[in-house]
Design a protein around this motif. Sequence first.
Motif, PDB file in Angstrom:
ATOM      1  N   PRO A  86      39.818  40.050  43.430  1.00  0.00           N
ATOM      2  CA  PRO A  86      39.085  39.887  42.295  1.00  0.00           C
ATOM      3  C   PRO A  86      40.010  39.870  41.032  1.00  0.00           C
ATOM      4  CG  PRO A  86      38.054  41.736  43.614  1.00  0.00           C
ATOM      5  CD  PRO A  86      39.388  41.393  44.395  1.00  0.00           C
ATOM      6  N   LEU A  87      40.911  40.417  40.943  1.00  0.00           N
ATOM      7  CA  LEU A  87      41.758  40.054  39.901  1.00  0.00           C
ATOM      8  C   LEU A  87      42.383  38.525  39.729  1.00  0.00           C
ATOM      9  CD1 LEU A  87      44.156  43.261  39.630  1.00  0.00           C
ATOM     10  CD2 LEU A  87      42.363  42.569  37.790  1.00  0.00           C
ATOM     11  N   LEU A  88      42.716  38.069  40.930  1.00  0.00           N
ATOM     12  CA  LEU A  88      43.219  36.512  41.012  1.00  0.00           C
ATOM     13  C   LEU A  88      42.116  35.830  40.902  1.00  0.00           C
ATOM     14  CD1 LEU A  88      45.413  34.867  41.602  1.00  0.00           C
ATOM     15  CD2 LEU A  88      44.897  35.134  44.051  1.00  0.00           C
ATOM     16  N   ASP A  89      40.671  35.989  41.518  1.00  0.00           N
ATOM     17  CA  ASP A  89      39.751  35.082  41.173  1.00  0.00           C
ATOM     18  C   ASP A  89      39.581  34.842  39.710  1.00  0.00           C
ATOM     19  OD1 ASP A  89      39.513  35.042  44.045  1.00  0.00           O
ATOM     20  OD2 ASP A  89      37.684  36.402  43.980  1.00  0.00           O
ATOM     21  N   PRO A  93      40.220  30.806  40.655  1.00  0.00           N
ATOM     22  CA  PRO A  93      38.914  31.015  41.778  1.00  0.00           C
ATOM     23  C   PRO A  93      39.265  30.496  43.223  1.00  0.00           C
ATOM     24  CG  PRO A  93      38.267  29.917  39.760  1.00  0.00           C
ATOM     25  CD  PRO A  93      39.653  30.064  39.574  1.00  0.00           C
ATOM     26  N   GLN A  94      38.884  31.140  44.131  1.00  0.00           N
ATOM     27  CA  GLN A  94      39.135  30.890  45.516  1.00  0.00           C
ATOM     28  C   GLN A  94      37.989  29.601  45.858  1.00  0.00           C
ATOM     29  OE1 GLN A  94      37.959  33.783  48.216  1.00  0.00           O
ATOM     30  NE2 GLN A  94      36.694  34.943  46.613  1.00  0.00           N
ATOM     31  N   SER A  95      38.474  29.088  46.943  1.00  0.00           N
ATOM     32  CA  SER A  95      37.493  27.710  47.305  1.00  0.00           C
ATOM     33  C   SER A  95      36.241  28.394  48.012  1.00  0.00           C
ATOM     34  CB  SER A  95      38.173  26.796  48.208  1.00  0.00           C
ATOM     35  OG  SER A  95      38.681  27.482  49.437  1.00  0.00           O
ATOM     36  N   VAL A  96      36.059  29.412  48.643  1.00  0.00           N
ATOM     37  CA  VAL A  96      34.973  29.656  49.452  1.00  0.00           C
ATOM     38  C   VAL A  96      34.612  31.246  48.488  1.00  0.00           C
ATOM     39  CG1 VAL A  96      34.039  30.438  51.498  1.00  0.00           C
ATOM     40  CG2 VAL A  96      35.678  28.692  51.430  1.00  0.00           C
ATOM     41  N   LEU A  97      33.750  31.138  47.658  1.00  0.00           N
ATOM     42  CA  LEU A  97      33.253  32.252  46.859  1.00  0.00           C
ATOM     43  C   LEU A  97      32.935  33.507  47.801  1.00  0.00           C
ATOM     44  CD1 LEU A  97      31.388  30.784  43.938  1.00  0.00           C
ATOM     45  CD2 LEU A  97      33.901  31.431  43.920  1.00  0.00           C
ATOM     46  N   GLY A  98      33.070  34.667  47.562  1.00  0.00           N
ATOM     47  CA  GLY A  98      32.639  35.772  48.321  1.00  0.00           C
ATOM     48  C   GLY A  98      33.332  36.077  49.689  1.00  0.00           C
ATOM     49  N   VAL A  99      34.308  35.439  49.981  1.00  0.00           N
ATOM     50  CA  VAL A  99      35.332  35.734  51.098  1.00  0.00           C
ATOM     51  C   VAL A  99      36.472  36.440  50.749  1.00  0.00           C
ATOM     52  CG1 VAL A  99      36.489  34.689  53.132  1.00  0.00           C
ATOM     53  CG2 VAL A  99      34.227  33.593  52.451  1.00  0.00           C
ATOM     54  N   GLN A 100      36.609  37.649  50.900  1.00  0.00           N
ATOM     55  CA  GLN A 100      37.750  38.465  50.742  1.00  0.00           C
ATOM     56  C   GLN A 100      38.794  38.667  51.956  1.00  0.00           C
ATOM     57  OE1 GLN A 100      38.738  39.111  47.304  1.00  0.00           O
ATOM     58  NE2 GLN A 100      36.971  37.970  46.790  1.00  0.00           N
ATOM     59  N   GLN A 108      42.350  30.032  49.757  1.00  0.00           N
ATOM     60  CA  GLN A 108      41.999  31.299  49.806  1.00  0.00           C
ATOM     61  C   GLN A 108      42.868  32.443  49.848  1.00  0.00           C
ATOM     62  OE1 GLN A 108      38.558  30.686  49.421  1.00  0.00           O
ATOM     63  NE2 GLN A 108      38.425  32.292  50.467  1.00  0.00           N
ATOM     64  N   SER A 109      44.372  31.718  49.648  1.00  0.00           N
ATOM     65  CA  SER A 109      45.440  32.623  49.652  1.00  0.00           C
ATOM     66  C   SER A 109      45.532  33.426  48.546  1.00  0.00           C
ATOM     67  CB  SER A 109      46.657  31.936  49.982  1.00  0.00           C
ATOM     68  OG  SER A 109      47.945  32.655  49.782  1.00  0.00           O
ATOM     69  N   LEU A 110      46.118  34.802  48.701  1.00  0.00           N
ATOM     70  CA  LEU A 110      46.407  35.557  47.218  1.00  0.00           C
ATOM     71  C   LEU A 110      47.711  34.884  46.915  1.00  0.00           C
ATOM     72  CD1 LEU A 110      45.670  39.149  48.798  1.00  0.00           C
ATOM     73  CD2 LEU A 110      44.225  37.558  47.412  1.00  0.00           C
ATOM     74  N   LEU A 111      48.384  34.067  47.333  1.00  0.00           N
ATOM     75  CA  LEU A 111      49.548  33.538  46.921  1.00  0.00           C
ATOM     76  C   LEU A 111      49.382  32.044  46.143  1.00  0.00           C
ATOM     77  CD1 LEU A 111      52.277  34.440  49.299  1.00  0.00           C
ATOM     78  CD2 LEU A 111      51.642  35.669  47.147  1.00  0.00           C
ATOM     79  N   ARG A 112      47.871  31.724  45.957  1.00  0.00           N
ATOM     80  CA  ARG A 112      47.631  30.473  45.597  1.00  0.00           C
ATOM     81  C   ARG A 112      47.962  30.153  44.096  1.00  0.00           C
ATOM     82  NH1 ARG A 112      42.697  33.111  46.325  1.00  0.00           N
ATOM     83  NH2 ARG A 112      41.543  33.590  44.322  1.00  0.00           N
ATOM     84  N   ALA A 113      48.258  28.905  43.735  1.00  0.00           N
ATOM     85  CA  ALA A 113      48.567  28.747  42.319  1.00  0.00           C
ATOM     86  C   ALA A 113      47.640  28.140  41.732  1.00  0.00           C
ATOM     87  CB  ALA A 113      49.869  27.717  42.676  1.00  0.00           C
ATOM     88  N   ALA A 114      47.673  27.883  40.330  1.00  0.00           N
ATOM     89  CA  ALA A 114      46.696  27.079  39.803  1.00  0.00           C
ATOM     90  C   ALA A 114      46.687  25.544  40.004  1.00  0.00           C
ATOM     91  CB  ALA A 114      46.829  27.416  38.260  1.00  0.00           C
ATOM     92  N   LYS A 115      45.535  24.994  40.040  1.00  0.00           N
ATOM     93  CA  LYS A 115      45.568  23.493  40.259  1.00  0.00           C
ATOM     94  C   LYS A 115      46.659  22.682  39.498  1.00  0.00           C
ATOM     95  CE  LYS A 115      42.175  19.916  41.454  1.00  0.00           C
ATOM     96  NZ  LYS A 115      40.763  19.851  41.714  1.00  0.00           N
ATOM     97  N   GLY A 116      47.240  21.927  40.081  1.00  0.00           N
ATOM     98  CA  GLY A 116      48.052  21.042  39.303  1.00  0.00           C
ATOM     99  C   GLY A 116      49.674  21.534  39.475  1.00  0.00           C
TER     100      GLY A 116
END
Length: 130
Positions: A86-89, A93-100, A108-116
Amino acid sequence: TASPSPSLFLLPSELYYLIARFLQSGPCKKSAQVLVEELEEHQVRGSRGLSCPGTAQPRCPGWDGVAVNAHIPPDYLLRICERLGPLLDKEIPQSVLGVQTLLGVGRQSLLRAAKGKISNARMAAFGFDE
């Protein structure tokens, strides 16, 4: 390059402590005991404070006992993990909302980076240094 701050050196040992504490509270008490023994064997700094799981001893030899960290409940690591998504979201935002999940990849990774932005792992994969 700048060296990490002294507090960052505690993170791995604190994580080991939290993992062992989590294991002690569930069905993997033997795994917790093995982890505690290995932490002692390798003299991992900050690993003191776990009771000896599966024994009548309040503490393992050389350990301070859980009382040292009585403010840390057995599910502390689980609660930290539950808050990460939730903090990262809020920021990315993740690509599939509600999937934790802790096991996601890509968006969907907790290590995802901002677009770009290209993640450090991708940069390393292409042979670029940070």
